[in-house]
Write an enzyme that holds these catalytic residues in place. Structure first.
Site, PDB file in Angstrom:
ATOM      1  CB  SER A 121      -0.866   0.056   1.263  1.00 55.30           C
ATOM      2  OG  SER A 121      -1.541  -1.139   1.457  1.00 55.30           O
ATOM      3  CG  HIS A 142      -2.860  -1.012  -3.630  1.00 55.30           C
ATOM      4  ND1 HIS A 142      -3.519   0.175  -3.361  1.00 55.30           N
ATOM      5  CD2 HIS A 142      -2.742  -1.631  -2.434  1.00 55.30           C
ATOM      6  CE1 HIS A 142      -3.772   0.248  -2.070  1.00 55.30           C
ATOM      7  NE2 HIS A 142      -3.310  -0.826  -1.492  1.00 55.30           N
ATOM      8  CD  GLU A 154      -4.335   3.155  -5.846  1.00 52.04           C
ATOM      9  OE1 GLU A 154      -4.696   4.331  -5.741  1.00 52.04           O
ATOM     10  OE2 GLU A 154      -3.701   2.570  -4.943  1.00 52.04           O
ATOM     11  CG  ASN A 192      -3.892   3.256   0.763  1.00 49.83           C
ATOM     12  OD1 ASN A 192      -5.112   3.226   0.894  1.00 49.83           O
ATOM     13  ND2 ASN A 192      -3.147   2.174   0.746  1.00 49.83           N
TER      14      ASN A 192
HETATM   15  N1  LIG Z   1      -5.404  -4.431   4.959  1.00 44.82           N
HETATM   16  C1  LIG Z   1      -5.757  -3.690   3.942  1.00 44.82           C
HETATM   17  O1  LIG Z   1      -6.831  -3.073   3.959  1.00 44.82           O
HETATM   18  C2  LIG Z   1      -4.864  -3.590   2.732  1.00 44.82           C
HETATM   19  C3  LIG Z   1      -5.392  -3.079   1.534  1.00 44.82           C
HETATM   20  C4  LIG Z   1      -4.582  -3.079   0.395  1.00 44.82           C
HETATM   21  C5  LIG Z   1      -3.282  -3.516   0.463  1.00 44.82           C
HETATM   22  N2  LIG Z   1      -2.781  -3.977   1.653  1.00 44.82           N
HETATM   23  C6  LIG Z   1      -1.390  -4.470   1.654  1.00 44.82           C
HETATM   24  O2  LIG Z   1      -1.441  -5.877   1.534  1.00 44.82           O
HETATM   25  C7  LIG Z   1      -0.336  -6.442   2.205  1.00 44.82           C
HETATM   26  C8  LIG Z   1      -0.839  -7.457   3.224  1.00 44.82           C
HETATM   27  O3  LIG Z   1      -1.590  -6.777   4.221  1.00 44.82           O
HETATM   28  P1  LIG Z   1      -2.678  -7.506   5.115  1.00 44.82           P
HETATM   29  O4  LIG Z   1      -3.471  -6.460   5.753  1.00 44.82           O
HETATM   30  O5  LIG Z   1      -3.351  -8.568   4.314  1.00 44.82           O
HETATM   31  O6  LIG Z   1      -1.735  -8.190   6.226  1.00 44.82           O
HETATM   32  P2  LIG Z   1      -2.093  -9.354   7.246  1.00 44.82           P
HETATM   33  O7  LIG Z   1      -1.234  -9.155   8.420  1.00 44.82           O
HETATM   34  O8  LIG Z   1      -3.559  -9.445   7.448  1.00 44.82           O
HETATM   35  O9  LIG Z   1      -1.662 -10.687   6.453  1.00 44.82           O
HETATM   36  C9  LIG Z   1      -0.337 -10.970   6.113  1.00 44.82           C
HETATM   37  C10 LIG Z   1      -0.195 -12.480   5.935  1.00 44.82           C
HETATM   38  O10 LIG Z   1       1.114 -12.764   5.443  1.00 44.82           O
HETATM   39  C11 LIG Z   1       1.555 -13.960   6.035  1.00 44.82           C
HETATM   40  N3  LIG Z   1       3.018 -14.038   5.947  1.00 44.82           N
HETATM   41  C12 LIG Z   1       3.937 -13.400   6.707  1.00 44.82           C
HETATM   42  N4  LIG Z   1       5.169 -13.752   6.303  1.00 44.82           N
HETATM   43  C13 LIG Z   1       5.044 -14.620   5.282  1.00 44.82           C
HETATM   44  C14 LIG Z   1       5.954 -15.337   4.458  1.00 44.82           C
HETATM   45  N5  LIG Z   1       7.261 -15.231   4.638  1.00 44.82           N
HETATM   46  N6  LIG Z   1       5.461 -16.147   3.508  1.00 44.82           N
HETATM   47  C15 LIG Z   1       4.139 -16.285   3.336  1.00 44.82           C
HETATM   48  N7  LIG Z   1       3.222 -15.618   4.076  1.00 44.82           N
HETATM   49  C16 LIG Z   1       3.671 -14.800   5.036  1.00 44.82           C
HETATM   50  C17 LIG Z   1       1.029 -13.854   7.450  1.00 44.82           C
HETATM   51  O11 LIG Z   1       0.970 -15.141   8.059  1.00 44.82           O
HETATM   52  C18 LIG Z   1      -0.350 -13.236   7.245  1.00 44.82           C
HETATM   53  O12 LIG Z   1      -1.352 -14.211   7.083  1.00 44.82           O
HETATM   54  C19 LIG Z   1       0.442  -5.299   2.818  1.00 44.82           C
HETATM   55  O13 LIG Z   1       1.476  -4.938   1.956  1.00 44.82           O
HETATM   56  C20 LIG Z   1      -0.593  -4.202   2.909  1.00 44.82           C
HETATM   57  O14 LIG Z   1      -0.044  -2.926   2.894  1.00 44.82           O
HETATM   58  C21 LIG Z   1      -3.555  -4.039   2.766  1.00 44.82           C
END
Ligand SMILES: NC(=O)c1ccc[n+]([C@@H]2O[C@H](COP(=O)([O-])OP(=O)(O)OC[C@H]3O[C@@H](n4cnc5c(N)ncnc54)[C@H](O)[C@@H]3O)[C@@H](O)[C@H]2O)c1
Length: 596
Positions: A121, A142, A154, A192
């Protein structure tokens, strides 16, 4: 011909990853879903099952299609399972070193022609790409939360991303039924960059007890038509993820203090209050991962008795003024059964307001929303006057005259002399300090702000402004009156912009700055906010409706009161106002409305 993607890998099945897997599998594309451990994999599997079961229960997905969807997903621990996929999307936590390690490993594991994408993000896609030997095949894709629902993607290209990779990914988005905007690699991209300053500001309001979580969220939902309030959205995003995004944006985006995470956020993350995913964030949820909010110790008691607690009885209401707001407010009170005394500056004005109220009530009758007898009863409850003396026996006065402090102060001084003791005196000001008006009387404890939104007959929100001198009884009375009008009253402190404008206008101003910096177009920015965040209008559409002059005036007030450099009005906004491009009302603002 765009490249066909038959198998796609997703790394990390958290809040975003599980949803992204669903998007691919729903569209007939095989997905290899990868996690770091068996328990994490199980969680991801459960999230996917929960989401698709809900879709079936809501009738949005056939049971057979759900089963076919699940057959397309192959779950595995470890990146080795991704050796033969066409595209990988990484969705692990928002840490640069973690993402770089994963990309270096993906580079080793995946076929040489595999495209590697990050769902980051806020981190630099460029910095992630240089951890591989194929930066020209690295791109940002994204998705928005929840990925199966939100239409926007995005697409982030770096200076080295190959044009055909961009084109292939754009074609893929179309196949997924998504709308894409393609942009360069900048902290927060479009959505964002515009969203997180607002979210952080809302957390700051909550932290400083400016308003309750329920009131902040209700204000933005009901005042702006947003699908959810900022604190509920923080819970959905995940507070740990939100913290990392803010922190990165602060460091990458010019150290704008509005992105410096509010201290409370860090405390909540440290305490394990991560939002929905941990079952508790700003709100408490039925269980971890559940969208259902359950009451907790901070939940207000919303019974009628609780609302009336400490409130004074109100039967007769005076409304001073003859403009749009006064007209709407008179109608709202009369329809709700209050006796109303309308006071204007002369018989002619009274006749005009009376006509406007009649016309509006008649519209309700024509549309079948109001019975003729109710219309007549409402009109019968209103008396028309041109002298303040007729307010001697009312229980509440709502002032809605011109937005000039000297005028309002003089009026309140007169009300102080005329009205009986115990009356609640309310101003509808949208930008002046309520305490200034209160101090023009000898009874500042009885003075509140009642900020109605336009059109008052329709908008369900009223901001109740409590100054440092307002008594709890006056606040309780104002809130009870809002409830009796069928509106939601949200209570907040006496600061410029109250809740809604303070959170809304800096975001609009930021959108203008983004346009001015040529980062994106007005159309793409509007699209991004509507399709990525579910806003009913994009920022430029809204600015043209509100009026650029009005928006600039509000933004100036916010800047003057808070001296926040990030609130300085965008020069482009100032120039458009100077040029007379004020929006729809002059047929030209950010867009040309002369042909519509
Ligand atoms: N939460 C949101 O609303 C949102 C929206 C768009 C983009 N994002 C982006 O998406 C990405 C993920 O965010 P999220 O909110 O889903 O995080 P999250 O913490 O909910 O999930 C992350 C997952 O990654 C797994 N993980 C960690 N290390 C790992 C590895 N080495 N190999 C495989 N899996 C691994 C974890 O176990 C976890 O299940 C981030 O870059 C975030 O900025 C988030």
């Amino acid at each position: 011909m765009a490249r066909e993607f038959n198998t796609v890998g997703v790394v990390g099945l958290g809040t975003m990853g599980a949803g992204i897997v669903e998007v691919f599998a729903r569209n007939g594309i095989d997905a290899v879903a990868v996690e770091i451990s068996e328990p994490a994999l199980e969680r991801g599997r459960a999230t996917l099952a929960g989401s698709t079961d809900r879709a079936v229960a809501k009738g949005k997905l056939a049971a057979a299609d759900r089963d076919a969807l699940h057959e397309r997903v192959h779950f595995a621990v470890g990146l080795n399972a991704l050796h033969s996929v066409d595209l990988v999307i990484e969705a692990v936590p928002e840490h640069l070193d973690l993402k770089q390690r994963i990309f270096a490993e993906l580079d080793r594991v995946c076929r040489p022609d595999t495209i590697l994408a990050t769902n980051t993000s806020s981190l630099s896609v460029t910095e992630i790409s240089v951890a591989t030997t194929r930066p020209n095949q690295v791109i940002g894709i994204h998705f928005f939360n929840p990925a199966p629902v939100m239409k926007l993607v995005e697409v982030v290209r770096t200076v080295v991303t190959a044009p055909e990779v961009v084109a292939d990914v754009e074609a893929l988005c179309a196949r997924l039924g998504k709308v894409d905007v393609t942009i360069n690699d900048r902290a927060g991209f479009i959505a964002n960059a515009l969203l997180f300053g607002y979210l952080n500001h809302a957390v700051g309001m909550f932290e400083s007890h400016y308003a309750t979580r329920e009131d902040i969220d209700a204000a933005m939902k009901l005042g702006c038509g947003l699908p959810m309030g900022p604190l509920a959205l923080m819970d959905l995003i995940g507070l740990d993820t939100a913290y990392e995004i803010l922190d990165t944006m602060y460091r990458r985006g010019g150290r704008d203090r509005r992105h410096a995470p509010v201290p409370l956020l860090k405390q909540m993350v440290t305490a394990g209050l991560l939002g929905r995913k941990s079952g508790r964030g700003f709100y408490t949820y039925e269980r971890p991962g559940s969208p259902k909010v359950v009451p907790d110790e901070a939940t207000p008691v919303a019974t009628e008795a609780a609302l009336a607690d400490g409130a004074r009885a109100i039967a007769k209401v005076g409304v001073v003024g003859s403009g749009t707001m006064a007209t709407g407010i008179i109608e709202v009170f009369a329809k709700a059964g209050y006796e109303v005394v309308s006071v204007t500056r002369g018989a002619e004005k009274s006749a005009k307001v009376c006509e406007a109220v009649k016309t509006s009530l008649n519209k309700g009758v024509v549309r079948g929303k109001l019975a003729e007898t109710d219309r007549d009863a409402a009109l019968g409850r209103i008396s028309w006057s041109a002298t303040l003396d007729h307010l001697a026996d009312v229980d509440l006065v709502v002032e809605a005259v011109i937005e000039e402090l000297s005028v309002k102060k003089a009026l309140f001084a007169s009300l102080d002399e005329i009205c009986k003791p115990g009356v609640v005196l309310a101003t509808t000001t949208s930008s002046l300090p309520v305490i200034e008006v209160a101090m023009a009387t000898h009874r500042p404890a009885d003075v509140v702000g009642l900020h109605f939104f336009n059109p008052a007959q329709v908008m369900p929100l009223v901001e109740v402004i409590r100054t440092i001198r307002t008594s709890p009884e006056a606040t309780a009375t104002a809130r009870a009156v809002c409830a009796a009008l069928g509106k939601t009253g949200v209570v907040c402190g006496d600061r410029s912009g109250f809740i809604v404008n303070a959170l809304l206008f800096p975001y609009l101003n930021d959108a203008v700055k983004m346009l001015e910096a040529s980062y994106s177009t007005a159309d793409d920015i509007d699209h991004a906010m509507k399709l990525g965040c579910g806003y009913p209008m994009g920022p430029f559409e809204l600015l043209d409706v509100v009026g650029l002059d009005v928006s600039l005036a509000i933004q100036r007030e916010l800047y003057l009161e808070l001296r926040e450099p990030g609130f300085a009005p965008a020069p482009l906004l100032e120039h458009l106002v100077t040029a007379g491009y004020l929006g729809r009302k002059t047929r030209r603002g950010f867009r040309d409305h002369s042909h519509r």
